[in-house]
Design a protein around this motif. Sequence first.
Motif: not given
Length: 276
Positions: A31-33, A83-85, A115-117, A143-145
């Motif tokens: 997961r990315t937050l 953060l990436k878990i 870094a998205h515009p 699922i975010k596999h």
Amino acid sequence: MSAPVMRVHGGTPEAVDPMDRGLHYGDGIFRTLRMVGGLPVAWPFHVARLTHDCGRIGLPPPDPDALAADVAALFADGSDGILKILITRGVGGRGYTPPSTAEACCRLYRFAPAAHPPEHADTGIILGHSGMALGCQPALAGIKHCNRLEQVLARRECADHGWPEALMGTADGRLVCGTMSNLFAVVDDAVVTPAIVDAGVIGATRQRLIEACRAAGRSVMETDIHPAALARAEEIFVCNSAMEIWPVRQWAEQHYPVGPFTRWCQAQLAAACAGF
Ligand SMILES: C=C(O[C@@H]1C=C(C(=O)O)C=C[C@H]1N)C(=O)O
């Protein structure tokens, strides 16, 4: 089953075991937050998705309190970032058979803010359309596999065409998601988002918006969406936890305004406070 081993990857990246099953087979989830001021955005939604995804593939979920403590330590300087878990089945067994005794291995990665515009969220984007059909597999839907080769190749299409994002669909013509985002649209005055039943990821931002709509008494239909329906949408946007919401101004030959529902959803997300 014991709690997963927590490894914090901060400024001192540790070596990943070369026999890690995540590396060999994509045997893991992530997961990315967003982190704002050292605090996570939508933490409960991400922990819920992590726990759900771990359960779906038989991994012991991280202890929420231990995970929060390690995230807090990683961002103890109070900075903003991503953060990436990443949770894998760790090392064990040779071949696909998952070892029964393997402990999950949970790693935290800290990145600079996405870094998205910034203008994408304001003025919107041209949304491409990927030629990469999503594989259909109900057992993995939502699922975010770590099996993300379809998205990797679709992102290469985006880079080749200069698209900030592109829609992806199934071979039978259903539109499911973006390469890194979920899709929402207003069609015939109804809010719709693709049903995630055999492809696609259930993103935390998607769930936040569905919950916000329902709390405001506005229903969201999770349904099959085909190109003809999207072509007549009043407004469209894509969303994920790093970009939050990008209004779509053009998809294929269709042009769209930045509509009131999109702005309302952006306001809902902006009103959220970061914290555990
Ligand atoms: C690919 C990752 O995460 C996805 C990509 C983004 C993004 O680039 O905005 C955000 C969340 C995810 N959908 C990753 O490696 O973290």
